[in-house]
Structures are given as C-alpha cells and as structure tokens.
Design an enzyme around this catalytic site. Sequence first.
Site, PDB file in Angstrom:
ATOM      1  N   HIS A 117       1.372  -1.241   0.408  1.00 33.80           N
ATOM      2  CA  HIS A 117      -0.170   0.285   0.183  1.00 33.80           C
ATOM      3  C   HIS A 117       0.732   1.397  -0.302  1.00 33.80           C
ATOM      4  CE1 HIS A 117      -3.771   2.629   1.646  1.00 33.80           C
ATOM      5  NE2 HIS A 117      -3.205   2.881   0.964  1.00 33.80           N
ATOM      6  N   GLU A 170       0.985   8.008  -3.196  1.00 33.57           N
ATOM      7  CA  GLU A 170       1.924   7.765  -2.746  1.00 33.57           C
ATOM      8  C   GLU A 170       3.376   8.956  -2.494  1.00 33.57           C
ATOM      9  OE1 GLU A 170       1.503   5.524  -0.051  1.00 33.57           O
ATOM     10  OE2 GLU A 170      -1.039   5.738  -0.805  1.00 33.57           O
ATOM     11  N   HIS A 174       3.693  11.092   0.540  1.00 37.38           N
ATOM     12  CA  HIS A 174       5.231   9.993   1.360  1.00 37.38           C
ATOM     13  C   HIS A 174       6.030  10.105   0.780  1.00 37.38           C
ATOM     14  CE1 HIS A 174       1.226   8.590   3.464  1.00 37.38           C
ATOM     15  NE2 HIS A 174       0.799   8.025   2.787  1.00 37.38           N
TER      16      HIS A 174
END
Length: 330
Positions: A117, A170, A174
């Site tokens: 994920h 993502e 992040h």
Amino acid sequence: MQIKFCEISTILWVISPIATVLSLSLTSDEISSELIRNEDNLKRIEDIKHNIFFSDELSSSEYHDDLDMEMGIDGNYEWDLLIFTQQWPVTTCYHWREEDKNHACKLPADKEFWTVHGLWPTKKGHFGPSFCNKTAKFDIHLLDEIKDRLNHFWPDIDGESKGDWLWKHEWLKHGTCAAELEELDNELKYFSQGITWREGFELSKMLDSAGIHPDSNNTVVAIHTALLNGLGKNPSIHCLYDSKTDISYLEEIRICFDKELNATDCDGVKHGDAVSIDYPGGTVITNCHISKPVHYPSLVPNKRRQAEKKWKFPIVNLYKLLQFIMWFTL
Ligand SMILES: *[C@@H]1O[C@H](CO)[C@@H](O)[C@H](O)[C@H]1NC(C)=O
Ligand SMILES: *[C@@H]1O[C@H](CO)[C@@H](O)[C@H](O)[C@H]1NC(C)=O
Ligand SMILES: *[C@@H]1O[C@H](CO)[C@@H](O)[C@H](O)[C@H]1NC(C)=O
C-alpha cells in the site's frame, strides 16, 4: 479467571465513564492491580479516541483533508520511522465495493498475494508528515524500468482509477517526505524500496508457517505471534469491521523501519485507530477485535444488495473494546 472477569465486567457495566474507574473502591488487591494495568490500556484508548481516522487511504477525501491539516504543520517535516504497509487485496476490494455499489476493483492475478500500500514516513506519536515538497511532481516515466514489478507488487485495487493514481498519490504524499534520505530521494529509489521490502517480508509465508491460511478465522493474537516469529519485530495489525455481518477482516499489516532502513518495532507509532493491547505473552498493536475471530478471506464476499456506508472500525465501539481488554488482560 471466570470470577474475576464477572466482577470487573460488572464494574464496567455500572460505571460507563472511564474517568470514574479510578474512584472505585476495590474489593481486593488483585482486582486493584488488574485495574491499574487496565488503566494503562484505557488511557491509551482515550488518547486515540479523538483521533480516529480511516487508515484506508482509499476512503473519502474529507478524511484526507482532516488528516493533512495535522500533518506537516508549519513545514516541520521531521520523521523517525517508515511504516511499510502491505494490504490484503481481498479485504481492500470488499471494503471498496461495499462503500459504493459503483466501485469496482482489480485484484492481483496471484492468489494469496499481499500487495504494497505504501511506505509512510512518520514521527513517533504523530501522523505524518506528508506532502513535504509542494513543488514536487510525479513522473511515471521515471518508473519505466520497474513498471511491471510495480503492477505486480504495488497495484491499485481501485478498478476505475487511472494507471498511476496510487503511485502518484503515494509519491506526493509520502515519498516527498521519505526523500529526505539519500536512499529514497527519487521516485525510482522510493518505489524500488517498497518492492524490495515486499519481496523480503513475505507475509503469506509467515502466516502460512503458523498454519494461518486464507479462508480461516484466527485470533489477532495468533496472527501477532506468527508475525512476531517471522519478523522478529512488533508490527501493527489492522482490520476492517463490517457491522452488517459483525465480521472483522484482516486488512493491513504494517512493518516499521528506522532511518537506516532496518526493521524495528512499531511501538510508539500512531496508527489511527490502532492501540497497544497487552495480553499474557506480549503486546499487540491493533484495531482488530481482540477476543473475536479475525477473518482472513480468500474470496471477496458477495456484493450485498444495498451497499450502505456501514463500515466501522472496532474502536468506534469503545465500550465493547473495553470489555475485550478487561477480559483479555485478566
Ligand atoms: C522539491 O521537488 C523539486 C522538484 O522535484 C526539487 O527540485 C526540489 O529540490 C525539491 N525540494 C526539496 C527540499 O527536496
Ligand atoms: C469464519 O467466520 C465466518 C464468520 O463467522 C464464517 O462465516 C466462516 O464460515 C468461518 N470460516 C471458517 C473457515 O471457519
Ligand atoms: C542496520 O543494518 C545494517 C546491515 O544491513 C547493520 O550493519 C547496522 O548495524 C544496522 N543498524 C542498526 C542500528 O541496527
């Protein structure tokens, strides 16, 4: 054991506000010490109760917005650990489809296959940071050489989303924070690291070797023990709870890494609705029901006729959870 459980259970019934637990006059030293131990658990639950969020990044955007406000406040993008999250696509898909009847998903061709994920930098005791570089862009072509492996190990389960939605998200949310480390300072390095860890930390194998196979029900403690044996570190274990069927589904397993990229315990990491729960023999960080079976599904359950938003996380039912903890820490 039985007797103590009954007594404590009765006490809990009588006093629902947690604050009053302490003011009880207890009947025996033994129960008293149990309660003090349980107080630690209760406090931790209290702490996180106000920070409930949907660990599932595929949830509606209002949650993202709330969350993002808390992350990266005042340009403070420091972090201590990386949370490497693998998901069980069958559960993610079930949730996704149940949330909205128009949702479709793409499941990996391989059976019994955990997928990545994300790789999330985090500061202990906080969420995030996230979106550390507001000028960063995502360029899918920088990932050309690992595109096939990304599709294999890090696919987007959302059947409608365009090819690179998840990776773009993502990276910007992040990856731009992880990029502080030289080892992760570009898209190729960041996503390659995710694939390397996915290959190195095979959850299916760890669970299998403890006799935990898809299409079974297990306690979260059994799952925890299996993972602890496989990893040598304390991970966090996440469930999604379907209130329509009263079944908890295994959804995510998160492994933490330090800045040298070595696996480390996830203790002290804020995981949304997950809490540290002591049981005889260890401490499990989880949002799963502690005394109920956790279902590890092999197939996406049939679509229900009326898809309502009834997904909840177990912690929402605070009273029930308290009971589990009281029961379990005896
Ligand atoms: C932010 O991203 C841009 C574009 O990739 C890059 O040029 C810049 O160096 C990054 N800034 C920081 C602080 O990493
Ligand atoms: C696991 O639990 C669910 C829900 O109670 C049940 O429907 C299912 O049959 C169980 N599966 C196994 C293999 O026991
Ligand atoms: C991290 O792992 C490397 C080997 O990969 C090792 O040399 C180093 O000592 C480890 N660091 C810590 C803090 O354990």
